[in-house]
Structures are given as structure tokens and as C-alpha cells.
Design an enzyme around this catalytic site. Structure first.
Site, PDB file in Angstrom:
ATOM      1  N   HIS A 120      50.535  37.239  45.648  1.00  0.00           N
ATOM      2  CA  HIS A 120      50.058  35.870  45.820  1.00  0.00           C
ATOM      3  C   HIS A 120      48.581  35.977  46.200  1.00  0.00           C
ATOM      4  O   HIS A 120      48.174  36.958  46.823  1.00  0.00           O
ATOM      5  CB  HIS A 120      50.867  35.251  46.973  1.00  0.00           C
ATOM      6  CG  HIS A 120      50.667  33.792  47.173  1.00  0.00           C
ATOM      7  ND1 HIS A 120      49.539  33.279  47.780  1.00  0.00           N
ATOM      8  CD2 HIS A 120      51.447  32.733  46.864  1.00  0.00           C
ATOM      9  CE1 HIS A 120      49.653  31.949  47.836  1.00  0.00           C
ATOM     10  NE2 HIS A 120      50.793  31.603  47.287  1.00  0.00           N
ATOM     11  N   ASP A 198      53.528  40.994  53.000  1.00  0.00           N
ATOM     12  CA  ASP A 198      53.636  39.542  52.901  1.00  0.00           C
ATOM     13  C   ASP A 198      55.127  39.216  52.831  1.00  0.00           C
ATOM     14  O   ASP A 198      55.780  39.454  51.818  1.00  0.00           O
ATOM     15  CB  ASP A 198      52.898  39.075  51.631  1.00  0.00           C
ATOM     16  CG  ASP A 198      53.180  37.619  51.272  1.00  0.00           C
ATOM     17  OD1 ASP A 198      53.940  36.937  51.996  1.00  0.00           O
ATOM     18  OD2 ASP A 198      52.631  37.168  50.248  1.00  0.00           O
ATOM     19  N   GLN A 201      58.352  35.074  51.404  1.00  0.00           N
ATOM     20  CA  GLN A 201      59.483  34.698  50.551  1.00  0.00           C
ATOM     21  C   GLN A 201      60.781  35.408  50.931  1.00  0.00           C
ATOM     22  O   GLN A 201      61.822  35.159  50.333  1.00  0.00           O
ATOM     23  CB  GLN A 201      59.167  35.007  49.078  1.00  0.00           C
ATOM     24  CG  GLN A 201      58.017  34.202  48.504  1.00  0.00           C
ATOM     25  CD  GLN A 201      58.370  32.735  48.282  1.00  0.00           C
ATOM     26  OE1 GLN A 201      59.539  32.355  48.239  1.00  0.00           O
ATOM     27  NE2 GLN A 201      57.362  31.900  48.141  1.00  0.00           N
ATOM     28  N   LYS A 224      58.661  27.934  55.224  1.00  0.00           N
ATOM     29  CA  LYS A 224      59.600  28.269  54.152  1.00  0.00           C
ATOM     30  C   LYS A 224      60.988  28.564  54.722  1.00  0.00           C
ATOM     31  O   LYS A 224      61.945  28.764  53.987  1.00  0.00           O
ATOM     32  CB  LYS A 224      59.105  29.476  53.348  1.00  0.00           C
ATOM     33  CG  LYS A 224      57.836  29.191  52.544  1.00  0.00           C
ATOM     34  CD  LYS A 224      57.544  30.332  51.613  1.00  0.00           C
ATOM     35  CE  LYS A 224      56.076  30.470  51.244  1.00  0.00           C
ATOM     36  NZ  LYS A 224      55.465  29.321  50.610  1.00  0.00           N
ATOM     37  N   CYS A 362      49.779  30.452  42.414  1.00  0.00           N
ATOM     38  CA  CYS A 362      48.756  31.225  43.139  1.00  0.00           C
ATOM     39  C   CYS A 362      48.793  32.700  42.759  1.00  0.00           C
ATOM     40  O   CYS A 362      48.532  33.572  43.591  1.00  0.00           O
ATOM     41  CB  CYS A 362      48.878  31.064  44.651  1.00  0.00           C
ATOM     42  SG  CYS A 362      48.659  29.385  45.206  1.00  0.00           S
TER      43      CYS A 362
END
Lengths: 405, 144
Positions: A120, A198, A201, A224, A362
Site C-alpha cells: 500500500h 503493515d 489488513q 478496520k 493505493c
């Protein structure tokens, strides 16, 4: 798991869009909040809010206790300890904090920073900026096939030496596939590479045990995972956090300041300059409570069922291509429709009350690599239903008909 | 027909569909398909409109003191909306174009169906058409 009882806890899901019951499948961008989270923020604002860490008055002390209690709660949620957890404004802020801090690492000058081709922008641009600042080189780890990192390539680059940092995503926000994170962490440790993950998700979908992964830094956000937007957390190994230069400076991060000397507060407060997202932290902790009250086992089973049904049904439609077909996925499924721009499909789905994400997500360099203007991405949460998967599939078929494909 | 008359004509055309969004979009898609595409060579980056999720290319031309537009998009619904706007603005004077408003899109229930990001794309396009019209006029009136 009683899905209707769970849905009843989400006020926003009860509405209609374009005259049809909302089918919310944009959870990969942001999930909705249950009453538990909304009420926690409301109740804190009504009874306990004040600025933290500064006041001697009762309210400030109460707020500080609750804020620090939230830190412990979120740390516990990921299997970490509170003195390793920095509250941030979100995943992006945590990644920038690390990349920014590394600007003072003279030993990284002229070296290499590695990312993957499916990052991303929030885990790509901070590293591009760092590489420019330090005069270092950016390495981009390729994939063997869609969503699968080439670990052999990564190891070879580690072996060559000079790689200081490997920043990679735990779960791809385009493919939904996950990185072999333990294997990468093992190799990185072996070759002395700092790992920055990261985790945006991943955290809503599976139990995270951050210590057992062997990575150095892990950034994620609340929004999220059914929490509020504007708050996130950066977890880091204590010994590494202690060596890190603060990236932002201001109030609340020091023990003593004179014009010629600054004594920093301990970790993690030294990384939280300024008034932090106080209500956000309260809501973040409530989101952890909510997820655990549903239970990881049920979440895993339910989401796997939705995801496999969706992939199977979408792949069965003539003209649909699911990205990273057949690979295990968490949360999101991307697909494209032959001869149709994702924008057209998203517009038609919206008419039918189905909210999906369309576009480049993104990840413009990845889209260039795939030769696509974008994809249609359905993102699932624990409150989605089999019926909603069927509505998505019906909507895609309707789009094919209307677009004359 | 005046600009206002063309807008009224479109409103009446869409009124036939009532609340049936499928027919409305079928019509829009057909308009997109009927719009003469730009040549590949004409789809250059400097003709791209910023702010659209899909790519929209706009080519503005000056002929006999009037402004003409040709445009294309890689998304068919976007192209349908472009066709609709061109139908209203094509062959008008620069001052007519500058003072035009697109409230009628509201009446036919299109802006409400366009999310902010997409609506921004639509607004960017209209802004670009107005800008092109005044630039063309300035250019050609100077030459006179």
C-alpha cells in the site's frame, strides 16, 4: 455464531441505500462500529474526559488511568506488553514514525531498504522518502505469482548484505493473501535486517501473537477492526524502541527540558508528543473487547465460509477473473470483469445497495505491474452474511447484463 | 435550441424512466457507446482530467466563434455522463459555457447517484470545459 444477533449490534447496518438494504462490503477500507464501541466513547466523553498525563485534578487522573488501561488492553489483544505499544493516529502514522526515525541512522546511508511490489502507498512512500533522504537504494521484492512473495529472492538479497530494513505487508490489501511472516522474520534475524510490518489488513481477521512472529515493528489501526478512525498502534520490540529517535516532538514526551538539554520520557510516552487520540484509544480498547466477545474461532470459520463462497461464485461467472485465484485469503477478494472498467461495475453495484471499493486501492505500482486500471474489491467482516455474498454475485451478473458484456 | 432547452429535453427524456434506475443507466450506457471516441493518438496525458477515478480525456476546439468538445473515457458510465454534458455545451459561445450550471443533473437523479469522488470527477470535467472555452476565446479574439 448468531449472525443476526451480531448484526443487531451495528446501528449503521440497519439502513437502506438507494432504496435497498445496505450490503456493506467495503470493510477492507474501514469496518463499521458496534454499539459497544460507540457507547464506550460516548460514556467516556460524558463522564471521564480530560487531557491526560498532565493534570493533578481527579478527572485528568481518571482519564489517564483509562487511557493507559486502553494501552494495556490493546497490547494484550496482540500478545504484546503495554510498554511496547505506542498509540498513533493509524497504521500510516506508525510506519512513518519508523521510517522517519531511521533518517538519523547514519549507518543506513548508501545501504538498501527493501519493500514488496504489493505494498500500500502507506508502506511504500515513507520508505521512498527515507531512501532519498539517506541516498540509499530501494529494493522491491517480486512475487512468484499474484499475492505470493518470492522468499528465495528475498533471502538471496539478504545474503548479499547491505539490506537494513525490510518493510512488508502482513496481508495484501489488494489480493487478501498473506506473507510468510515467520519465515521472513527468521531470515531477517539471521541476516540482521530490521522488519517493519503493515498489519492493517490482518488484525480484524485472525488472532495476532506479535511476539511469536519474530518481527521487529508492527503497525495497525483501529478503524478496520470495528474501532474508531484516527487511532492506531505501533508495536515494537522494547530494546529497539529504546534506540529509536522520536520523529515528532512536543508536549508530554519529556522528563525535563532546558534550552540546551532534553531528557526524554520513557518508552512509549516519548513517541506520543502532543495530546494523543484519547477517546480513540478508549474506543480501540472496546473494539478489542468486542472482537474477543465474538471469539476468534467463530470469526475465522464464518469469514472463511463467506470468502470461499464469494470466490467460488465470482469465479464461476463468465468474464470474471478473481485475482490470486485459489490462494488462502483474509478479508478481501479483488476481481475484474473482462471489458468493464471497475468504476462501471462499482457504480451499478452501488445502485443495488452493494458497497464495494473500486480503483487502485493505493497500490498504483502494483496496478501498473498487473496492467490493470484498478480492481473491484469486496471486503468482508464478521457481520456479513451468505445472503450478502449472493447479492454481490447477483449484482455482478446484473452489471454484465447492463454493460452489454 | 438554447442551452436551457437542451437541459429540459434531457430532463423529460429521463423522466420517462421514473424510478427505474436500470433503464436510466442503460440509457446512460447507450449514450456512452454512441459518443464518437477519440483517436488513440488524441488520448494524451495533457488531455486527461484530474479527479476522475476513470480516465477522461477532453479535446476542446474553436470553430466560427463557438466551442466544440470531443471526449472519451475508459469507463462506459463515465463516458455516458460526458456525453450528456457535451450535448448541453457543444457549439455554444464561451460566455454561455462559463455561465452554465448543471443543476439539471440533480433533477434527473444523477449527482445523487454519484459518490463524492466521482462527483468531483464530473465537476473537474465541467470546470475544465469552462476553462478551455475561455482560453480558446482569449486566444482567437486576440488573433482578430
Amino acid at each position: 455464531m448468531d449472525i443476526q444477533a451480531i448484526r443487531a449490534q451495528f446501528p449503521i447496518l440497519q439502513q437502506s441505500v438507494n432504496g435497498k438494504p445496505l450490503v456493506y462490503l467495503d470493510n477492507g477500507a474501514s469496518a463499521q462500529k458496534p454499539s459497544l464501541v460507540i457507547d464506550a466513547i460516548k460514556s467516556f466523553s460524558e463522564t471521564s474526559y480530560a487531557n491526560i498525563h498532565r493534570g493533578v485534578h481527579t478527572l485528568s487522573q481518571q482519564a489517564t488511568l483509562k487511557y493507559e488501561g486502553s494501552r494495556s488492553r490493546v497490547a494484550n489483544f496482540i500478545g504484546g506488553s503495554p510498554d511496547e505499544l505506542i498509540f498513533t493516529s493509524g497504521t500510516t502514522a506508525g510506519l512513518n514514525m519508523i521510517a522517519g526515525a531511521f533518517r538519523s541512522r547514519d549507518d543506513f546511508r548508501g545501504g538498501k531498504i527493501m519493500v514488496t511490489s504489493m505494498e500500500h502507498h502507506s508502506n511504500l512512500l515513507p520508505w521512498i522518502a527515507l531512501v532519498k533522504f539517506l541516498g540509499a537504494t530501494l529494493l522491491v521484492a517480486p512475487s512468484l505469482k499474484e499475492g505470493q512473495l518470492d522468499v528465495e529472492w528475498i533471502e538471496k538479497e539478504f545474503q548479499k548484505g547491505g539490506v537494513h530494513v525490510f518493510a512488508f505487508t502482513h496481508v495484501s490489501n489488494v489480493f487478501g493473501t498473506h506473507s510468510p511472516i515467520e519465515k521472513i522474520a527468521f531470515l531477517a534475524q539471521k541476516y540482521g535486517v530490521v522488519t517493519v510490518v503493515d498489519g492493517a489488513q490482518f488484525v480484524p481477521h485472525r488472532k495476532l501473537d506479535v511476539r511469536s512472529l519474530g518481527v521487529d515493528f508492527y503497525s495497525f489501526g483501529a478503524h478496520k477492526m470495528y474501532g474508531p478512525a484516527g487511532v492506531g498502534a505501533l508495536w515494537g520490540k522494547k530494546e529497539l524502541l529504546g534506540l529509536l529517535e522520536p520523529w515528532q516532538w512536543g508536549g508530554g514526551m519529556i522528563q525535563r527540558v532546558s534550552l540546551d538539554n532534553i531528557v526524554l520520557a520513557d518508552v512509549p510516552q516519548r513517541f506520543e508528543a502532543g495530546t494523543p487520540p484519547i477517546e480513540g484509544a478508549i474506543g480501540f480498547a472496546a473494539a478489542c473487547d468486542f472482537i474477543e466477545s465474538v471469539g476468534w474461532a467463530d470469526i475465522g470459520l464464518h469469514e472463511d465460509l463467506l470468502m470461499s463462497l464469494a470466490e467460488q461464485e465470482l469465479a464461476n461467472i463468465q468474464g470474471v477473473r478473481v485475482l490470486a485465484p485459489g490462494e488462502a485469503k483474509f478479508g478481501v477478494i479483488s476481481f475484474v470483469l473482462n471489458g468493464a472498467h471497475p468504476y462501471d461495475v462499482g457504480t451499478i453495484l452501488d445502485q443495488m445497495g452493494v458497497a464495494v471499493r473500486t480503483g487502485h486501492h493505493c497500490c498504483q505500482p502494483l496496478m501498473d505491474e498487473l496492467g490493470l486500471p484498478g480492481t473491484i474489491r469486496a471486503g468482508f467482516a464478521l457481520y456479513n452474511t451468505v445472503e450478502e455474498v449472493e447479492k454481490l454475485v447477483y449484482g455482478v451478473k446484473k452489471a454484465i447484463k447492463l454493460l452489454g458484456l | 435550441m438554447t442551452l436551457f432547452e437542451v437541459q429540459q429535453e434531457i430532463i423529460e427524456e429521463f423522466a420517462l424512466f421514473g424510478d427505474d434506475w436500470e433503464q436510466k443507466y442503460e440509457h446512460l450506457i447507450q449514450m456512452g457507446k454512441d459518443l464518437t471516441p477519440l483517436l488513440e493518438a488524441e488520448k494524451s496525458d495533457e488531455k486527461l482530467i484530474k479527479g476522475c477515478q476513470s480516465k477522461v480525456w477532453l479535446q476542446s476546439e474553436w470553430k466560427d466563434s463557438l466551442v466544440y468538445f470531443r471526449a472519451d473515457s475508459d469507463a462506459i458510465i463515465a463516458k455516458g455522463i460526458v456525453a450528456l454534458v457535451i450535448r448541453v455545451l457543444n457549439g455554444r459561445t464561451s460566455s454561455e459555457i462559463s455561465s452554465s450550471d448543471f443543476e439539471f443533473l440533480n433533477t434527473i437523479g444523477l449527482t445523487s447517484h454519484l459518490s463524492p469522488t466521482r462527483a468531483n470527477g464530473l465537476l473537474s470535467m465541467i470546470r475544465q470545459m469552462k476553462l478551455d472555452a475561455s482560453v480558446l476565446e482569449a486566444h482567437y479574439s486576440q488573433r482578430k
